[in-house]
Motif scaffolding. Sequence first.
Motif: not given
Length: 255
Positions: A113-114, A120-121, A126-127, A205-209
Motif C-alpha cells: 500500500f505504501a 480510503a484504504n 485504521q478501523e 473486480d479487485s479494490p481500486a487501490v
Amino acid sequence: MSDLHLRQWPGAEERPALALHCMMGNASYWGPIAGKLADKVRISAPDLPGHGQSPDWPGEPDYHSFTTQAVARLIDRPMDLIGHSLGATVALRIAIAAPEAVRSLTLIEPVLFAATPDPANDAVMQELHALVAAGQSDEAARRFLSIWGGIQWESQTPAGRERLARQMQLVVAGNETLMRDAANMLREGGLEGIDAPCMILIGQDSPAVIGDIADALAARLPDVGRARLPGAAHMLPITHPRQVAELIGLNLDRA
C-alpha cells in the motif's frame, strides 16, 4: 533451513519455483496451479508463519521481516518466485534484496500500500487496527474478509472463525511494512535493480487501490508485463486457477 511447513507438487525437477500465499490463506491453494504448470516448473509452497501447519510468529522481528527471512532460507539457487497478496510483497522484498536469487517474479495482487497512499484504504486499515486493539478481532476479521477474502464470515465453522480472528494480529503486525514501507522496499534503485522478467497480475473486480499499486510498481520495474483478469477479484488464484496458471506460464517462458 526454514522451519516452515512446505508443500510440494510434482513438476520439472530442474526448475524449482516457490509460491507464497496470501494473509489468512495457506499453501494448499497453489495445488491446481502447480498441476497446470508441472511441465514448466516444480512448485513448492510454504505455509507462512501463523498459517496452515507452520509455527506461529514469535512476535519479533516484525511479522513481514520474520516471514521474509523464513522464506529466504528456502532459496538455495535461482528460483521462479510467485506471490499472492502478502506473499507477493514477500517475493518482491526478496527480489529487491537478492536479485540474483530470482529467475522470474510473478506478483499477483501485491498489497504494498505504501507504493500509492490511498486515504480510503488507510481509513479502513485504521478501523481494523482499532477493532483489534479493542478486543473485537471477530468483527475485524469479518470486515477484512469482506474486502480481501472473498469468503463469508457466517459460512465459517467456529474453529475457522477463531483462527481467522486470531490471524488479525498478523494483519496488524504486517502493516508497518505494507502501509509505511518499514522495510524500505521503495528506496531509490530497489525496484530498478530487479533484472528478472516480472509480471503483475490483478483481478478486474479487485479494490481500486490494487490497480494503483500495480501502476506504481510497473512504472519502476525494468522488465514487466501486466495482466488484468476479467471477472476476477482479489482471490483469483483460488477462483481462476486455470487463467492464473496460463499467465504465470507466460512469465516463466520469458525467463
